[in-house]
Design a protein around this motif. Structure first.
Motif, mmCIF file in Angstrom:
data_model
loop_
_atom_site.group_PDB
_atom_site.id
_atom_site.type_symbol
_atom_site.label_atom_id
_atom_site.label_comp_id
_atom_site.label_asym_id
_atom_site.label_seq_id
_atom_site.Cartn_x
_atom_site.Cartn_y
_atom_site.Cartn_z
ATOM 1 N N TYR A 101 0.821 -1.215 0.000
ATOM 2 C CA TYR A 101 0.000 0.000 0.000
ATOM 3 C C TYR A 101 0.857 1.269 0.000
ATOM 4 O O TYR A 101 1.799 1.402 0.770
ATOM 5 C CB TYR A 101 -0.914 -0.004 1.233
ATOM 6 N N ARG A 120 -4.536 -4.983 -11.742
ATOM 7 C CA ARG A 120 -4.698 -5.667 -10.458
ATOM 8 C C ARG A 120 -3.991 -4.932 -9.323
ATOM 9 O O ARG A 120 -4.470 -4.934 -8.190
ATOM 10 C CB ARG A 120 -4.177 -7.104 -10.591
ATOM 11 N N LYS A 122 -3.731 -1.782 -9.013
ATOM 12 C CA LYS A 122 -4.507 -0.588 -8.670
ATOM 13 C C LYS A 122 -5.255 -0.775 -7.358
ATOM 14 O O LYS A 122 -5.451 0.170 -6.584
ATOM 15 C CB LYS A 122 -5.496 -0.257 -9.788
ATOM 16 N N ALA A 123 -5.707 -2.007 -7.098
ATOM 17 C CA ALA A 123 -6.485 -2.282 -5.879
ATOM 18 C C ALA A 123 -5.659 -2.080 -4.609
ATOM 19 O O ALA A 123 -6.221 -1.882 -3.529
ATOM 20 C CB ALA A 123 -7.019 -3.711 -5.923
ATOM 21 N N GLU A 125 -3.716 0.437 -4.164
ATOM 22 C CA GLU A 125 -3.517 1.888 -4.033
ATOM 23 C C GLU A 125 -2.042 2.264 -4.143
ATOM 24 O O GLU A 125 -1.516 3.037 -3.340
ATOM 25 C CB GLU A 125 -4.122 2.398 -2.727
#
Length: 225
Positions: A101, A120, A122-123, A125
């Motif tokens: 993250y 993928r 992107k999830a 962050e």
């Protein structure tokens, strides 16, 4: 039987077969995205006989995209050490782990595999930086650099992922200078071809800790000695 064959399918079908004996050949379908396993002599035969050579473009986007995410997570969480402790029956606290993250992922190449990985990631962050030939914008990437500005992109990446094809221009593209440009303590993931990275230089930077760890799906010599 070879003169009756019109289609050949495989990873490297002419490693042990003489392509010139396939006199009726119309199509060669490779199971790889790359085509560098076809020798110059075989390529000459293919072109001079009007044979179609097809790669497996797009076929590996999802599985390799997931492999990239899996290895970024494994590297950051140091799962290898957890598995070794489990195997050795050790109940031991590990402090050398990290979160994905908020980090920056630099991906060299912005083709199908890179896009599926970026989609993928992107999830989690993360900030996504891409590198391609001309710095053109690509969906899912926050910013893209041209290949001539690659070192600027490398310097920002907490994780560097290599998805480039193997060509004369990419051979040892990640040399000692490029690896030195990577952020200290960053991670490297390579799913392209082993020759894209100078492996001797990579070992040096892993030993020094400048690159914290690497996940390599490919090597210059395969299988490994």
């Amino acid at each position: 039987y070879m003169k009756e064959v019109e289609v050949v399918v495989g990873l490297n079908p002419f490693r042990n077969l003489d392509i010139s004996k396939f006199t009726g050949l119309k199509l060669v379908q490779l199971s790889t995205a790359g085509i560098d396993q076809i020798s110059p002599e075989q390529m000459d035969y293919i072109e001079s006989n009007d044979i179609i050579l097809a790669n497996h473009k797009g076929g590996y986007g999802i599985p390799i995209g997931e492999w990239i995410v899996m290895n970024i997570l494994q590297l950051s969480r140091n799962t290898r050490q957890f598995h070794e402790n489990q195997r050795d029956g050790q109940w031991k606290l590990l402090l050398d782990i990290d979160e994905v993250y908020g980090k920056t992922v630099t991906i060299l190449g912005t083709g199908n595999i890179a896009i599926e990985a970026a989609k993928r990631l992107k999830a989690f962050e993360v900030k996504l930086i891409g590198v391609n030939t001309d710095g053109r914008a690509v969906e899912y990437f926050d910013n893209c650099y041209s290949i001539k500005d690659m070192n600027k992109a490398l310097a920002q990446g907490d994780y560097v992922v290599v998805t480039l094809p193997n060509t004369d221009d990419t051979n040892h593209l990640l040399n000692e200078t490029a690896l030195a440009a990577m952020k200290k303590g960053s991670y490297l993931v390579n799913i392209s071809r082993g020759r894209v990275i100078d492996e001797e230089a990579l070992i040096k930077f892993l030993d020094s800790g400048h690159i914290k760890a690497a996940a390599l799906d490919v090597f210059t010599q395969e299988p490994l000695p």
